[in-house]
Design an enzyme around this catalytic site. Structure first.
Site, short mmCIF file in Angstrom:
data_model
loop_
_atom_site.label_atom_id
_atom_site.label_comp_id
_atom_site.label_asym_id
_atom_site.label_seq_id
_atom_site.Cartn_x
_atom_site.Cartn_y
_atom_site.Cartn_z
N CYS A 6 1.01 -1.26 -0.11
CA CYS A 6 -0.04 -0.07 0.01
C CYS A 6 0.81 1.23 -0.02
O CYS A 6 1.83 1.36 0.97
CB CYS A 6 -0.84 -0.23 1.28
SG CYS A 6 -1.84 1.55 1.36
N CYS A 9 0.33 3.26 3.14
CA CYS A 9 1.22 2.87 4.52
C CYS A 9 2.62 2.93 4.23
O CYS A 9 3.26 3.33 5.20
CB CYS A 9 1.02 1.29 4.29
SG CYS A 9 -0.79 0.91 5.00
N ASP A 32 -1.95 16.27 -1.42
CA ASP A 32 -2.09 15.26 -2.69
C ASP A 32 -0.92 15.61 -3.86
O ASP A 32 -0.72 16.85 -4.11
CB ASP A 32 -3.33 15.74 -3.31
CG ASP A 32 -3.77 14.51 -4.19
OD1 ASP A 32 -4.84 13.65 -3.89
OD2 ASP A 32 -3.43 14.18 -5.21
N HIS A 48 -3.99 0.46 8.26
CA HIS A 48 -4.62 0.08 7.04
C HIS A 48 -5.83 -0.28 7.03
O HIS A 48 -6.19 -1.21 7.77
CB HIS A 48 -3.70 -0.80 6.40
CG HIS A 48 -4.35 -1.22 4.90
ND1 HIS A 48 -3.63 -0.34 3.86
CD2 HIS A 48 -5.24 -2.14 4.45
CE1 HIS A 48 -4.40 -0.56 2.80
NE2 HIS A 48 -5.08 -1.67 3.13
N ASN A 89 -14.01 8.86 -1.13
CA ASN A 89 -14.33 8.00 -2.41
C ASN A 89 -14.34 6.84 -1.71
O ASN A 89 -13.26 6.26 -1.36
CB ASN A 89 -13.56 8.32 -3.54
CG ASN A 89 -13.58 9.66 -4.18
OD1 ASN A 89 -14.62 10.47 -4.17
ND2 ASN A 89 -12.40 10.14 -4.31
N HIS A 100 -6.70 2.46 0.57
CA HIS A 100 -6.52 2.74 1.72
C HIS A 100 -7.25 4.22 2.40
O HIS A 100 -7.10 4.93 1.70
CB HIS A 100 -4.81 3.40 2.20
CG HIS A 100 -4.43 3.59 3.49
ND1 HIS A 100 -3.36 3.09 4.15
CD2 HIS A 100 -5.05 4.51 4.66
CE1 HIS A 100 -2.99 3.52 5.39
NE2 HIS A 100 -4.05 4.35 5.73
N HIS A 102 -9.02 7.26 3.00
CA HIS A 102 -8.41 8.61 3.14
C HIS A 102 -9.66 9.69 2.96
O HIS A 102 -10.54 9.41 1.93
CB HIS A 102 -7.26 8.95 2.12
CG HIS A 102 -7.69 8.64 0.78
ND1 HIS A 102 -7.59 7.19 0.18
CD2 HIS A 102 -7.95 9.25 -0.18
CE1 HIS A 102 -8.04 7.24 -0.96
NE2 HIS A 102 -8.09 8.46 -1.34
N HIS A 104 -10.15 13.61 1.34
CA HIS A 104 -9.79 14.68 0.84
C HIS A 104 -10.37 15.95 1.40
O HIS A 104 -11.43 16.17 1.67
CB HIS A 104 -10.36 14.69 -0.70
CG HIS A 104 -9.81 13.34 -1.66
ND1 HIS A 104 -8.76 13.69 -2.53
CD2 HIS A 104 -10.10 12.12 -1.76
CE1 HIS A 104 -8.67 12.51 -3.09
NE2 HIS A 104 -9.39 11.36 -2.48
P1 AMP Z 1 -8.89 8.48 -4.50
O1 AMP Z 1 -9.39 8.49 -5.83
O2 AMP Z 1 -9.80 9.04 -3.46
O3 AMP Z 1 -8.57 6.99 -4.04
O4 AMP Z 1 -7.73 9.48 -4.36
C1 AMP Z 1 -6.47 8.97 -4.45
C2 AMP Z 1 -5.41 10.27 -4.29
O5 AMP Z 1 -4.18 9.85 -3.98
C3 AMP Z 1 -5.42 10.99 -5.73
O6 AMP Z 1 -6.06 12.16 -5.62
C4 AMP Z 1 -4.08 10.90 -5.90
O7 AMP Z 1 -3.55 12.25 -6.51
C5 AMP Z 1 -3.45 10.79 -4.53
N1 AMP Z 1 -2.17 10.21 -4.58
C6 AMP Z 1 -1.42 9.16 -5.19
N2 AMP Z 1 -0.35 8.94 -4.97
C7 AMP Z 1 0.02 9.66 -4.07
C8 AMP Z 1 1.33 10.14 -3.32
N3 AMP Z 1 2.30 9.40 -3.39
N4 AMP Z 1 1.53 11.04 -2.59
C9 AMP Z 1 0.13 11.88 -2.51
N5 AMP Z 1 -0.84 11.72 -3.05
C10 AMP Z 1 -1.03 10.84 -3.78
ZN ZN Z 2 -2.36 1.36 3.56
#
Ligand code: AMP
Ligand code: ZN
Length: 116
Positions: A6, A9, A32, A48, A89, A100, A102, A104
């Site tokens: 992940c 993680c 982000d 996680h 989401n 994982h 989260h 926004h």
């Molecule tokens: P979701 O579509 O809700 O799963 O959002 C995932 C978010 O994670 C997206 O807005 C990506 O731009 C962001 N994301 C993916 N990899 C990373 C990373 N390494 N560091 C920061 N944000 C990330």
């Molecule tokens: Zn995770």
């Protein structure tokens, strides 16, 4: 509880460099990588948990904690007065990309396009 595959993680564990904008015993917040607004933070539980759908009733205080941190960071990032959006989401039709849980936090511009 960590999932070896992940990406969030790995960020939480410090295996991928990243500058947390907030951390406490249960929660880490990062910017982000592909921001959709001037303020675009991701608020992550340290443990996680694949998605909101995968959460149990016992996880709900943690989910509340994520929203509480979004509220706190909205003030810290100075978007609270102007307004902001908090989004989770969940699952394929929710367009969740990283499995994982989260939250926004989006702000700093007018967020046109209503969902909900
Ligand atoms: P979701 O579509 O809700 O799963 O959002 C995932 C978010 O994670 C997206 O807005 C990506 O731009 C962001 N994301 C993916 N990899 C990373 C990373 N390494 N560091 C920061 N944000 C990330
Ligand atoms: Zn995770």
């Amino acid at each position: 509880m960590k999932d070896a595959n992940c990406i969030f993680c790995k960020i939480i564990a410090g295996e991928i460099p990243g500058e947390p904008v907030y951390q406490d015993d249960a929660v880490v917040a990062i910017r982000d990588i592909n921001p959709q607004a001037p303020v675009h933070l991701l608020i992550l539980p340290r443990t996680h948990l694949a998605s909101l759908a995968a959460a149990t009733p016992e996880d709900m205080p943690l989910v509340c904690r994520l929203v509480q941190v979004a509220w706190l960071l909205a003030a810290k990032e100075k978007v609270a007065q102007r307004g902001y959006r908090v989004v989770i989401n969940s699952g394929p039709e929710g367009d969740q990309v990283v499995p994982h849980l989260h939250v926004h936090l989006l702000g700093g511009r007018h967020l046109s396009g209503r969902i909900g």
